[in-house]
Enzyme design. Structure first.
Site, PDB file in Angstrom:
ATOM      1  N   CYS A 420       0.856  -1.188   0.000  1.00 50.08           N
ATOM      2  CA  CYS A 420       0.000   0.000   0.000  1.00 50.08           C
ATOM      3  C   CYS A 420       0.888   1.233   0.000  1.00 50.08           C
ATOM      4  O   CYS A 420       2.110   1.134  -0.104  1.00 50.08           O
ATOM      5  CB  CYS A 420      -0.953   0.004   1.185  1.00 50.08           C
ATOM      6  N   ASP A 421       0.269   2.395   0.097  1.00 50.04           N
ATOM      7  CA  ASP A 421       1.024   3.647   0.028  1.00 50.04           C
ATOM      8  C   ASP A 421       2.114   3.725   1.082  1.00 50.04           C
ATOM      9  O   ASP A 421       3.265   4.015   0.783  1.00 50.04           O
ATOM     10  CB  ASP A 421       0.059   4.828   0.228  1.00 50.04           C
TER      11      ASP A 421
END
Length: 627
Positions: A420-421
């Site tokens: 994810c980010d």
């Protein structure tokens, strides 16, 4: 370009920039928290146990360690280790300018007429802004330099080139940061600090939540929280020992109020799943879990904004504040990094914001005249589309790589990574969910999580990421197998992945496959006739999951009543699919779709398939045969 495309482009640029900024802060949150703990405990005179000796080296952590870590991380994100090293070198020039007592600016040597307060020798400036500029900038310049000259180096001279080019570039940029960038940053940072102080003293800070709360739902929380509020909060905490800025984005109160209102006044699957979401949100700190509930009823943005404004107002007037960033935004994290004098204000602020958002959300739910209260699954899909739009991408198809996700393509998978980010929060929870499924399926595969930027291409890798990050993940790991999901916390694709992994690990010749299919047909025929080993049955189970929790609860209750009327004593339970043990003592009553998922995980339990769980007439023959 259409207006919609233009708005998407703006969102994409904002989110990309915010991700870039937070990518320098997030990996170093642990260091910031360590400094916050030491400040809260030993700071003179407001700490729990003031100690001037310990307090003396917390300033070194603040002015040297943390900026160097941030600059190194920023440089590494741009150009790996070479960029990280030159970034760490270059930021030293700005650090010296901001350090109290010793800096030329503090002594009135550099640009003393630009800002009179620069001559204050007792006030330093932690150079987080300098680190976030010089780290990536110097690494980018080194990268461009290498692209032009590295290929021209003669064989045998590579080490000389690598070491000396890095050292010379570091020398050049540390001088630039000291003489050019640093003085400008000192002046601008002082002005920004005074601007924040002006806003706080006039109690205007709560108005910022009118922007922060909607921005969170649009997945700009990393951009606002870690990219802006955390660096400013650290600077304020260095002066007064705490900062309310740390609480503005991480406050779990608004989301708590919305989820509580939904669990009481909501309808359908949203109401049944809200209590579980409260635990994850409030104690786990994963705010993303309440976003679909807001997207399902956009009017709930008013509840979030009202709660956010109330919380920040209460934090401000009651002396709330944290000594460091609360990451994740959990009530546990908030209490751990609360300043000694701020516990009352922080607790009242969190629960006060929850109360206000609950009241507003309750009114919105009470005014809702629809029968089902909205479709949570559709809202989760909308959330994925909005996240994709924010990055200028079209929403992915239900199976974004159908050509790649055949059973055969899973035979070489050796490791699963969630990306994810930030590499924290929802991806960690998604990895935990799949890790449990992998274990239950008897598969021996490691499941970990990381940030997309840290992915490395390697053989046997299965990457699971959110749809809006799928393209970036594929760029980083082109040879990996990729699966894109809308929501790490709720997706049917996990069961698909497990089914394919299990099928790939148990690949059989065509004759064996046909034989297995015939066994399944025979098994279904027996199920329809309720031809089970009733002597082995010790428990009747209904499979409970978030999307149909209310239906399953009602069905198990009705079946329990029917068993009681028939004088049967076999216990009846509503359980999650991963709570079963693989043996014939479990007789599971399930719909055809749920029965398929059971078949993937268990081969020993007994399954009675019915079309409608709420029609007990279909189960009369089954009840008669039970004990």
């Amino acid at each position: 370009m259409s207006e919609t495309q233009s708005k998407s482009s703006v969102k994409a640029k904002i989110q990309k920039f915010g991700t870039f900024l937070s990518g320098m802060i997030m990996p170093n949150i642990g260091a910031i928290i360590a400094w916050g703990f030491m400040t809260a405990i030993f700071m003179s005179p407001n700490g729990w146990f003031p100690n001037k000796y310990v307090n003396s080296f917390t300033s070194s952590m603040l002015y040297f360690m943390i900026p160097i870590l941030i600059a190194y991380t920023g440089g590494k994100n741009v150009y790996e280790e070479r960029g990280g090293v030159v970034g760490a070198i270059s930021v030293v020039g700005t650090i010296v300018l901001g350090f109290p007592w010793a800096s030329p600016v503090a002594q009135g040597i550099v640009y003393p007429t630009l800002y009179p307060y620069a001559a204050n020798k007792s006030t330093g400036i932690p150079m987080f802004l300098g680190a976030m500029i010089m780290g990536p900038l110097s690494a980018w310049c080194l990268k461009k330099f290498d692209e032009k000259f590295q290929g021209k180096v003669k064989a045998g001279f590579e080490m000389i080139y690598n070491n000396f080019s890095q050292g010379i570039m570091g020398m050049i940029f540390v001088a630039i940061s000291y003489f050019l960038v640093g003085p400008l940053l000192v002046i601008s940072t002082i002005w920004i600090g005074h601007g924040v102080d002006w806003i706080i003293t006039r109690h205007l800070l709560p108005l910022a939540n009118l922007v922060i709360e909607p921005a969170k739902v649009l997945f700009l929380n990393n951009a606002i929280g870690n990219g802006v509020l955390v660096p400013l909060g650290i600077q304020q905490a260095a002066k007064v020992g705490k900062s309310v800025l740390f609480l503005m984005e991480s406050n779990p109160g608004p989301g708590l109020g919305i989820l509580l209102a939904c669990s009481i006044f909501g309808k359908g699957s949203a109401k049944s799943s809200a209590p579980g979401a409260i635990i994850v949100h409030f104690f786990g700190g994963v705010h993303e879990i309440y976003f679909p509930y807001v997207l399902m009823k956009p009017m709930l943005l008013l509840a979030a904004m009202a709660g956010g404004v109330t919380g920040t107002f209460l934090f401000s007037i009651l002396g709330g504040g944290l000594t460091a960033a609360a990451s994740p935004g959990s009530i546990i994290a908030i209490l751990l990094v609360s300043a000694k004098s701020a516990y009352f204000g922080n607790i009242v602020g969190v629960f006060g914001s929850a109360a206000v958002s609950f009241i507003v959300a309750a009114l919105i739910y009470k005014m809702d005249k629809s029968e089902d209260g909205g479709d949570l699954a559709a809202a989760q899909g909308q959330m994925s589309q909005m996240k994709a739009a924010a990055k200028g991408q079209a929403a992915a198809e239900e199976d974004s790589s159908s050509a790649e996700t055949t059973v055969a393509s899973y035979k070489d998978v050796q490791r699963i990574i969630f990306a994810c980010d930030a590499g924290m929060g929802s991806s960690a929870m998604g990895a935990s969910l799949l890790r449990d499924k992998v274990k239950k399926a008897g598969l021996n595969l490691p499941v970990t999580n990381t940030a997309v930027r840290n992915l490395k291409d390697e053989p046997g890798l299965l990457v699971i990421t959110q749809e809006e990050l799928a393209e970036r993940a594929k760029e980083k790991t082109p040879s990996a197998l990729h699966v894109a999901v809308g929501n790490f916390l709720s997706t049917p694709k996990y069961d698909q992945v497990i089914a394919r992994l299990k099928a790939a690990s148990q690949a059989a010749p065509e004759a064996e496959i046909k034989e297995e299919k015939q066994k399944q047909v025979d098994k279904l025929a027996k199920q329809k006739q309720f031809d089970f080993d009733f002597a082995a049955v010790k428990e009747v189970d209904f499979i409970r999951h978030d999307q149909h929790r209310g239906t399953v609860t009602m069905a198990s209750s009705m079946f329990k009543d029917a068993m009681k009327q028939a004088g049967k004593k076999t216990p009846v339970k509503a359980v999650r699919i991963n709570e079963l043990t693989n043996d014939p003592s479990h007789l599971v009553i399930a719909t055809p779709a749920a029965a398929k998922n059971l078949a993937v995980r268990y081969d020993q339990i007994q399954v009675a398939t019915v079309n409608d769980l709420l029609k007990t007439d279909e189960l009369k023959g089954l009840i008669e045969k039970l004990k």
